[in-house]
Structure formats: structure tokens, C-alpha cells
Scaffold this motif. Structure first.
Motif, PDB file in Angstrom:
ATOM      1  N   ARG A  16     -21.188 -21.674 -35.049  1.00  8.87           N
ATOM      2  CA  ARG A  16     -20.933 -20.483 -34.235  1.00  8.87           C
ATOM      3  C   ARG A  16     -21.722 -19.289 -34.782  1.00  8.87           C
ATOM      4  NH1 ARG A  16     -16.893 -16.180 -34.709  1.00  8.87           N
ATOM      5  NH2 ARG A  16     -17.874 -14.870 -33.184  1.00  8.87           N
ATOM      6  N   ASN A  74     -27.324 -20.588 -37.313  1.00  7.94           N
ATOM      7  CA  ASN A  74     -28.558 -21.310 -37.012  1.00  7.94           C
ATOM      8  C   ASN A  74     -29.161 -21.847 -38.307  1.00  7.94           C
ATOM      9  OD1 ASN A  74     -30.910 -22.241 -35.862  1.00  7.94           O
ATOM     10  ND2 ASN A  74     -31.750 -20.216 -35.396  1.00  7.94           N
ATOM     11  N   ALA A 133     -22.298 -26.428 -30.491  1.00  6.22           N
ATOM     12  CA  ALA A 133     -22.882 -25.130 -30.867  1.00  6.22           C
ATOM     13  C   ALA A 133     -22.298 -24.079 -29.931  1.00  6.22           C
ATOM     14  CB  ALA A 133     -24.396 -25.188 -30.754  1.00  6.22           C
ATOM     15  N   THR A 189     -22.610 -20.687 -28.650  1.00  6.62           N
ATOM     16  CA  THR A 189     -23.695 -19.713 -28.692  1.00  6.62           C
ATOM     17  C   THR A 189     -24.035 -19.232 -27.287  1.00  6.62           C
ATOM     18  OG1 THR A 189     -26.048 -19.448 -29.220  1.00  6.62           O
ATOM     19  CG2 THR A 189     -25.332 -21.670 -28.710  1.00  6.62           C
ATOM     20  N   TRP A 191     -30.072 -20.141 -26.853  1.00  9.21           N
ATOM     21  CA  TRP A 191     -30.615 -21.291 -27.561  1.00  9.21           C
ATOM     22  C   TRP A 191     -31.064 -20.909 -28.964  1.00  9.21           C
ATOM     23  CZ3 TRP A 191     -29.892 -26.085 -26.287  1.00  9.21           C
ATOM     24  CH2 TRP A 191     -29.652 -26.397 -24.950  1.00  9.21           C
ATOM     25  N   ALA A 234     -29.110 -25.229 -32.096  1.00 12.57           N
ATOM     26  CA  ALA A 234     -28.375 -25.651 -30.886  1.00 12.57           C
ATOM     27  C   ALA A 234     -29.032 -26.861 -30.239  1.00 12.57           C
ATOM     28  CB  ALA A 234     -28.301 -24.491 -29.903  1.00 12.57           C
ATOM     29  N   ALA A 276     -27.401 -30.174 -31.018  1.00 12.92           N
ATOM     30  CA  ALA A 276     -25.954 -30.329 -30.812  1.00 12.92           C
ATOM     31  C   ALA A 276     -25.666 -31.340 -29.700  1.00 12.92           C
ATOM     32  CB  ALA A 276     -25.347 -28.981 -30.471  1.00 12.92           C
ATOM     33  N   VAL A 324     -23.479 -27.688 -26.025  1.00 13.93           N
ATOM     34  CA  VAL A 324     -23.884 -26.295 -26.215  1.00 13.93           C
ATOM     35  C   VAL A 324     -22.972 -25.457 -25.319  1.00 13.93           C
ATOM     36  CG1 VAL A 324     -25.761 -24.631 -26.057  1.00 13.93           C
ATOM     37  CG2 VAL A 324     -26.245 -26.992 -26.722  1.00 13.93           C
TER      38      VAL A 324
END
Ligand code: SF4
Length: 944
Positions: free
Chosen positions: A461, A464, A490, A492, A495, A499, A502, A505
Motif C-alpha cells: 500500500r 513500491n 497492490a 494503489t 501504476w 503493482a 501483483a 491491483v
């Protein structure tokens, strides 16, 4: 001059007020006259700037919220067009006690993030192999069912270490701690060990509080080791107060190998050799001690000098005078002459600054956060030595001095707090680093690759790691591996390099699309700031009933508060796991809580003064916060260690008259000062610990007191004949957000290149000129970047900002095109990888016409991929500075090339791990040491 303060909003408004008044004194006054009067926030009229020179009126509803683009949590006000309901701009919130209506460039750029044409609007599910970039739209129901089943299975089976929530920028105080503790899992992971863990340890050893809160505006002298004061950390609230302090006559000294924005405003810029900062600080201490510039009474009252004498000078008399004599002798070796030779700073300058600190006495404000503390092995001692100066002159907690974060941060508790989890996750706190101040987050791939655990449900969260952390290729490796990480979501709004690996997303709201409650230690006051979803507030003001924030957010963008409530409800639908009760409304028994109820309860019950203030205005506390966005809880929070213990606190205690200590059993519970029992500090001794028994007990007796540790990048370790230098990567440009600027066209237009800073002497030696390509080789690889020849750093080092160099592997998935270059990833075999740039940043078609007007092409180079992990043996902090070789680019090298050998990176990891001293006693970690989401005392016990 005042007008040159880098606080954008304030300056514009100052200029406006000048043009009205033609008053030469306006620069000194800086009134914020042009804020719309509060009574007109529901219907504010301005001329439309875009219609100029025609005078076209625009009508706005103004909604306060909180910026999410750094941890300072400044106030924002969204201007919502009443005709279209669109947010047209975001400016400062005059009611916010921390930011006082002012913002840096990143606050208003929230608008770009909301309007980013590439933002993710619907939940996505991976359909190809991990990292293939193939996703399809899915439903929130499916997401909730999938994760609820997985998490429930782990909880029911008692596998309480297989869920992990890994956060970069939390943006709230305590909300997730409560969620994770309600599940009973030991799951919280953070980014702190690539950020501030070292400084935190240095501070915590003194007082138990792990960060400083300098009272810049009232100080007489400021000593700053943090380029981030004006380029990141508490950027705007601190920056405005630093300049106010300066305007009132305070002097500023900045220790930084690089000419930072802060250094450019200082009276002294001290460009030490990297890693020698603690030596310089101890030389200041030496002058203060030898010239008797210290605050004798403060030291006698508040320092655990008796413990120091016992440990360091056992045969000396047990008197305070003997302590002073021994202390002077102990630090006698840190002379200005020795520091001058070691640090590269003029001897007389060292003496002058020490005297300035002595002159300022308790009005000495100081600060270190990342900078030297996060760059160097032993960087935690930099913070400890800096705080030593505060202790010597009695500036701890004082007006104009350096407060503790515990004095000025206010976290109101929610209803019903879950008990601490009874589990210990060794993927978070491995036993090698028992004193690490936060989780060993950047070692997660290495620990997984060593087979030390696995993860069944992983949430990233605002995080990155592939791009932010050192050794990003190992992150990529484990994120691709489903045997190590079962399910990865992810969370978010946009992007990122991470992510794309994942399974799900999940689009979450930007700063103006979510609720959070925050308080930060910006100055000598306690306050709360309320982040709220602007469109939801607008709808509610218009009389619409809104049950959930996603109803008013774009697409199917959720807010996390509601996501975690919904997920927890599905994990325990019938309440049999004991989880559901934490998500039942305190107002409607048995029913699911709403965010209005969650925050409404806090504002009604946990924030002193807010209910009364709201009542005066005829509002509920929740309405007050929705209207104002912030509340000042207490101001002038000085000298909290002097608080008298209450009769209840004194029950069952005794007083040791000889040591002037209040005791509960054998344990100190307070300190007698001025004949009164005082609360003191949150240390085992209740005093400021110049001697740390904890360091002795946990295997580091040589560091029982503040000392200088030679860094891994000390120049003795550099072979200049081979072109070796220290690379300083610990700074960023003031207009960029850690890893989240990629969706802001304004910020990228301002800052889009991160060349390697090289001093002219070094450039000449190597035959390098500005814009020439250089190859920088670390122990595990190299990157190719352009040179920038500048006198803004000392000779013998190179520096490169760490907030640029975003990349994507495909056209449609990956980092935003405002910011990223398309690259090719070549597997060279044997654990070696190369990234080569395929395309520059270039214009693209989108719903935003500006995307076709992109003129910048560069975007910078991703240096962090080439850094091995270097965990400090004590604090666990990644030591960012790198020993590198610098040379002109070789034939075939291209701009942006990055090459990495992951086998070598595992070797470097093992080498650094071997320096650590694992816990060997009954406990995993000192019980009094903070831990993010602290488990039960039972969990601290080492398993047999
Ligand atoms: S200092 Fe931080 S919180 Fe304040 S406006 Fe800038 S980015 Fe936002």
C-alpha cells in the motif's frame, strides 16, 4: 529575504497583498489576507483565470482536506466548481495549525493526481503470469471474497505470521494497527528502515521518543542535518518556521555534504566528509564541555549521570562534579583539531559553532532525519550525538529548543481497542537485529529466499519496493514467485513498478478522495488534521445521502477505511472469531460501522476541547471537522518531562532520596526535581540516558554512550587510484514525492532529470564535462547517467537524487507516461539482468490535452537497482551511501543503462548480516523498545 521562502502559496498571496497596499513593510508582515472568508466557503466567487482578460465569474464550494504527498499532512482546500462539480484547484487551509494556509508545490499538484488520465479506476485481476502486464477488470466482491477466505484460513489455522500488510506512506495514525490487531496477526511492515530507522534509534536511546520536534520559530540557533527540511521531511511546516526563526535573528548551520536548499539559506554550510558527522558533533560537545557552556542544573537533574559513573568511571566519587570531570575526560579526544582533520571542516568554524550553541542554551533547535543518519553505517550515532548537544545545553523539550515527538503529536484513540497480537513474525523482526528500530522491511526478499517463512496474503500500500528499495531485482524475483507470496494485492491509485507484479491491483482514493486522521510534530503544538473525500462532502452538502465513499469517487475507486471494514466483516461474518465486534457501530449495536461513525466517535470522545468548540458554532464535532479540516488541541507544549506525578501515579511508590528517584518496586517511576515528583522521560531510568544499559545488555558495550563510528564509506576505505568515491543518494528534489510523482504532470514538468553531481576538481581529473555520460559502478552492478559538474558538493564524492528514473516494461501497464521511460529487461543469465531504455518520455494521446504537449524527454536514471542491501548491524537501517567507481561511459554504454548481478547482492547481504549481533537471551528485543504495532509481552519471549 522573506519573499524568497520556498513556500509557494504564501509567496503568491504575499505578493497580492503587496500590490494592494504598496506597503514596504508587507514583506515583514506576510498576512494571508486573500483567503476566502469562512462564511463564504459555501459560495465563493472568483474570476476564472482561464477566461482572462474577460471577467468571468466562477462560483465554488470550498472543502477542506489534507495533503497526502508527504508525511507533513498540511491542510488543503479544494475549490469545487458549483456548475460542474469538478475540483478546479487546491490551495492551503488557513485553519490548519501546522501549515497555516501554506503549501509546497506538491499540495496543489493533488489536482493532477485526481485528474490523471492514466489512473486506475476499477479493480483489476491478473490474467497472465505475474509480471506479464496482463490484467482484466474484476469486482470488489470477488476481491473481498478471495482475500477474506485466505486470511480467515490463516487465522483459523493459527498461522498468524502469513498475512502481511506492507506500507510506504501510511497517511493516518493508527487505523491499520487496529485492523491488524483485531485479526490477531503480526503483519505490519513499513518502509522505515530505508528512511528514518537509524535516526529514530539514536533519539530513542536518549529519551524513549524516537523523533525530534524542533521549535524552529522560537530558536536562537538551529543546527540541521537534514536536506529534507526544505526538500521533503515536514517540508513546508518546518521550512516556514525555519525562515521565521531566521527573520527573528536566529542563526542556522547546516551539515550536509551537498548544498541543499536548507544549506543555501544558512549562515554556515558545513560539507563534511560523508560519515564523519558524529565526529564533528562530538567536537562541538567537547568545546561546550571544556568551555563550560553547558546547563549544569539541567544535566544534574535530568541525565542518568550516576549510571554513567558506575559504568565508565567506577572508582570515581559518586558526585555530579566527578561526573563532569570524567565526562570532559571521556570526550577530550574529540578536539576541534581532530575533527577538522577527520571531517574536513575548519577548526575555528567548529569552535565558533560550538559557542553559538552554548550561547543559545535552551533555545537550540536541531534536527536530523535521513541525511547522514540514513547514509552511513553507525548513522544512528549521528542522531544520538546531535541530541547530546541538546542535552548539554538543556534544550530538550524547551521553548525554542528541540522537543520530543511525544510532546507534540496527538493520536486520539478510537472506540474499542483490540488487544496486542500474541505472535512474532521473524520476516519482520529477524533475531539478528534485536535493536532495529523498525521492521527489516528491505530484507524481505533475502529472508524469503533463505526459507525463513512465507506469505499467504500480501498487501502493498503506497509502497513500491521494486523501485524504492535497494536490490530491486530480488524484490522482482520474489514477487513473481507464488510459492513465496501466495496472493498479492497492490492497493494503489496509480501504476508502479511493483503493482505490475501483483495478482490484484486495487484502486484507492488520492488525498482528496479518502478519510484519514493525522497529527504530525510540526512545531510546539498538538493538532489533528482530517483528510476527507471532497466529492462526498460536496454531495452531502447538497443534501444527498452517501453510504460509502466509492459512491462519489470516480469509477470504482474505494477508500481504504471502508475496504478494511468490509474485508474484516467478511473474514468474520458471524463474529465467532472475535473480529467482527471491532467493526460494529458504537451507535447501532450489531450493525456495520460507517466512517462517519468511526470518526464521529473519536471527535466526540477523544479530542479534548473539540466538542465544546463545535458546540459554540452550533455544530457536531464531526461537522466541525468537515467544515474546518483541522483542530488545534493544545499549544505551547513545552517541558512535558516536568509534569508532576498525580496522587494515583504515586500510589505504592517510594522515594530514593540519594538519587532523587521515585520508584515503583525496584523500577524508576519518576524523578524528584525542585522537590516535586516529575514524570521525566520514557526511558528505564526516567532520565535522559547518556549511558545506555540497554546497549550493554544487548551486546554493544562499546556503544553505551554517544560515540563516533567510522562509516562504511569512510575515505580510508576508498581507493582513489581506482577511481573509488562515495555516492550520496540520500536527497531528492523539493518538488518530488517519494515514489508518487509519476502521476503529476506539473511536478514532472518542474523536475525531470537526476544527473550525477561531480565537483569540478574531480570532473577535470576524469575529463568529464556537464552532460557527458558517466558509468557509476557499485558492488553489484552499474548505471549510466549524465554528469552535472557543480561546486554544490565537496570534492571526492558524487551525488544523485533518488526520486527519478521511473520505468515501465510495457505500453499500457506500469508507471505513468508523464514520468517513465519504456525499458527492455534482459536476463543475462547467472542472476544478471540489464535494463536498457527503449524510448524516452514522449507525448502521448489521452483525455488530457497536456499529454500531447510533453516537452521533457529525460526522466532520469534508476540508481537504486544497483545498490546492494547494507543493513546497519545495530539499527538495521539500510546504509544508503555507496562505495562506487566513477568513470566516463564505456563504448556501448547508453544513457539509462542499469545492470545488476543478484548473486553478488546476496553475497553482500550475507557479509552485512555477519556484522550483526543476534539476540541470545530470553527475549527477542528489549521490552521497552518501540515496535510498530507492538505485540504482547509474551510474544517477545524467544522460543525454546
Ligand atoms: S509539505 Fe507535504 S503535506 Fe505539505 S503541501 Fe507539501 S507535500 Fe503536501
Amino acid at each position: 529575504m522573506a519573499g524568497s521562502v520556498v513556500v509557494l502559496g504564501a509567496r503568491l498571496r504575499t505578493l497580492r497583498s503587496m500590490s494592494r497596499s504598496h506597503d514596504a513593510d508587507a514583506w515583514q508582515v506576510t498576512p494571508l489576507e486573500s483567503f476566502p472568508p469562512f462564511e463564504q466557503w459555501d459560495d465563493w466567487v472568483e474570476y476564472d483565470a482561464k477566461a482572462w482578460p474577460r471577467k468571468v465569474e466562477k462560483r465554488y464550494t470550498l472543502v477542506p482536506t489534507t495533503c497526502f504527498n508527504c508525511e507533513a499532512a498540511c491542510g488543503l482546500v479544494a475549490y469545487v466548481d458549483k456548475e460542474t462539480n469538478e475540483v478546479r484547484k487546491l490551495e492551503g487551509n488557513p485553519f490548519h495549525p501546522g501549515s497555516r494556509g501554506k503549501n509546497c508545490a506538491k499540495g496543489p499538484a493533488t489536482l493532477n493526481q485526481i485528474q490523471d488520465p492514466q489512473r486506475i479506476l476499477y479493480p483489476l485481476k491478473r490474467v497472465g503470469p505475474r509480471g506479464s502486464g496482463k490484467f482484466e477488470r474484476t469486482t470488489w466482491d470477488h476481491v473481498l471474497d478471495t482475500f477474506a477466505a485466505k486470511i480467515r484460513e490463516s487465522i483459523v489455522a493459527g498461522r498468524l505470521t502469513e498475512v502481511m500488510y506492507h506500507v510506504g506512506r501510511p497517511g493516518h495514525d493508527g487505523y491499520m494497527d487496529r485492523v491488524l490487531q483485531s485479526w490477531g496477526v503480526d503483519a505490519h511492515n513499513s518502509h522505515t528502515n530505508v528512511c528514518s530507522a537509524a535516526a529514530r534509534l539514536g533519539y530513542a536511546l536518549w529519551s524513549g521518543a524516537d523523533r525530534p520536534s524542533p521549535d524552529h520559530e522560537n530558536s536562537k540557533f538551529m543546527l540541521l542535518l537534514s536536506s529534507h527540511l526544505e526538500t521533503g521531511h515536514y517540508f513546508n511546516p518546518h521550512a516556514q518556521r525555519i525562515i521565521e526563526g531566521k527573520m527573528r535573528g536566529a542563526k542556522i548551520a547546516v551539515i550536509d555534504v551537498r548544498l541543499s536548499n536548507t544549506a543555501s539559506m544558512a549562515d554556515w554550510w558545513l560539507a563534511t566528509w560523508p560519515g564523519t558527522e558524529a565526529m564533528l558533533l562530538l567536537a562541538f560537545a567537547n568545546v561546550i564541555l571544556s568551555e563550560e557552556l553547558y546547563d549544569r542544573q539541567f544535566l544534574e537533574d535530568w541525565v542518568n549521570w550516576r549510571d554513567w559513573l558506575d559504568a565508565q568511571a567506577a572508582t570515581a566519587p559518586k558526585t555530579f562534579d566527578a561526573f563532569l570531570t570524567e565526562l570532559k575526560a571521556h570526550y577530550a579526544r574529540y578536539t576541534p583539531e581532530a575533527a577538522s582533520a577527520e571531517c574536513g571542516i575548519d577548526r575555528q568554524v567548529i569552535v565558533d559553532i560550538a559557542r553559538e550553541i552554548g550561547k543559545a542554551q535552551s533555545a537550540f533547535a536541531s534536527h536530523v532525519w535521513r541525511n547522514a543518519a540514513s547514509g552511513n553505517e553507525g548513522g544512528w550515532q549521528v542522531a544520538r550525538c546531535l541530541q547530546f548537544l541538546c542535552v548539554l545545553v538543556g534544550a530538550v523539550g524547551a521553548e525554542g529548543g528541540t522537543l520530543l515527538n511525544t510532546q507534540s503529536k496527538f493520536v486520539p484513540p478510537p472506540f474499542l481497542k483490540p488487544p496486542p497480537q500474541n505472535a512474532w513474525n521473524e520476516l519482520l523482526y529477524p533475531r539478528e537485529w534485536p535493536l532495529s528500530h523498525h521492521e527489516l522491511s528491505f530484507l524481505l526478499p533475502h529472508l524469503l529466499l533463505e526459507g525463513r517463512g512465507k506469505i499467504s496474503a500480501y498487501f502493498t500500500r503506497v509502497y513500491n519496493p521494486v523501485w524504492t528499495n535497494p536490490d530491486g531485482m530480488l524484490w522482482e524475483q520474489v514477487l513473481r514467485d507464488e510459492t513465496m507470496i501466495g496472493l498479492h494485492a497492490a492497493l494503489t491509485p496509480t501504476w508502479s513498478e511493483t503493482a505490475q507484479y501483483a495478482d490484484f491491483v486495487l484502486p484507492m482514493g488520492h488525498g482528496a478522495e479518502r478519510h484519514d486522521l493525522m497529527s504530525t510534530e510540526t512545531h510546539a503544538a498538538k493538532w489533528i488534521g482530517f483528510r476527507q473525500p471532497v466529492q462526498r462532502v460536496v454531495a452531502e452538502r447538497a443534501g444527498k445521502k452517501v453510504d460509502a465513499t466509492y459512491e462519489t469517487n470516480p469509477g470504482e475507486v474505494w477508500e481504504e477505511d471502508e475496504f478494511w471494514i468490509a474485508l474484516s466483516w467478511r473474514i468474520d461474518p458471524d463474529g465467532k472469531l472475535g473480529i467482527r465486534k471491532y467493526y460494529e457501530s458504537p451507535y447501532r449495536p450489531g450493525e456495520r460501522i460507517t466512517v462517519d461513525e468511526y470518526y464521529g466517535w473519536i471527535f466526540e470522545n477523544s479530542v479534548p476541547g473539540l466538542p465544546a468548540e463545535s458546540k459554540k458554532l452550533g455544530m457536531t464535532p464531526l461537522e466541525y471537522m468537515r467544515r474546518h479540516g483541522a483542530f488545534l488541541v493544545e499549544k505551547d507544549v513545552y517541558d512535558t518531562h516536568l509534569r508532576e506525578l498525580s496522587a494515583k501515579e504515586l500510589e505504592g511508590t517510594t522515594t530514593d532520596a540519594a538519587t532523587r528517584t521515585v520508584k515503583s518496586g525496584a523500577k524508576p517511576a519518576g524523578v524528584i526535581v525542585d522537590s516535586k515528583p516529575r514524570a521525566g522521560f520514557a526511558t528505564p531510568s526516567k532520565r535522559l540516558e547518556i549511558h545506555s544499559p540497554t546497549m550493554v545488555e544487548w551486546g554493544w558495550p562499546e556503544y553505551a554512550t554517544p560515540e563516533y563510528i567510522e562509516s562504511h564509506v569512510h575515505r580510508r576505505h576508498m581507493d582513489r587510484s581506482k577511481g573509488e568515491m562515495c555516492l550520496v543518494p540520500t536527497f531528492r528534489l523539493p518538488t518530488l514525492i517519494h515514489t508518487r510523482s509519476g502521476n503529476s504532470k506539473w511536478l514532472y514538468e518542474l523536475s525531470n532529470t537526476n544527473p550525477v553531481w561531480i565537483h569540478p576538481e574531480d570532473a577535470e581529473r576524469m575529463g568529464i564535462e556537464t552532460t557527458d555520460l558517466v558509468r557509476i559502478s557499485t558492488r553489484i552492478g552499474h548505471f549510466v547517467n549524465k554528469a552535472w559538474v557543480t561546486e554544490g558538493l565537496r570534492p571526492g564524492i558524487v551525488a544523485c537524487s533518488h526520486h527519478l528514473g521511473r520505468w515501465r516494461l510495457s505500453d499500457d501497464v506500469g508507471t505513468d507516461k508523464w514520468a517513465s521511460a519504456k525499458v527492455r529487461r534482459d536476463d543475462l543469465g547467472g542472476g544478471r539482468f540489464r535494463f536498457r531504455r527503449l524510448e524516452d518520455i514522449r507525448p502521448f494521446a489521452s483525455s488530457d490535452p497536456d499529454s500531447k504537449r510533453i516537452w521533457w524527454t529525460d526522466g532520469g536514471v534508476h540508481q537504486n537497482l544497483t545498490f546492494p542491501v547494507q543493513p546497519d548491524p545495530v539499527s538495521g537501517m539500510h546504509c544508503w551511501h555507496q562505495r562506487v567507481t566513477v568513470e566516463p561511459a564505456r563504448p556501448g554504454d547508453e544513457y539509462g543503462d542499469v545492470e545488476v548481478d543478484t548473486k553478488k547482492s546476496m553475497d553482500v547481504y550475507r557479509e552485512w548480516k555477519a556484522k550483526a549481533r543476534p539476540a541470545s537471551g530470553a527475549l527477542r528485543r528489549p521490552l521497552h523498545f518501540a515496535r510498530a504495532v507492538k505485540p504482547s509481552a509474551e510474544a517477545y519471549r524467544m522460543p525454546n
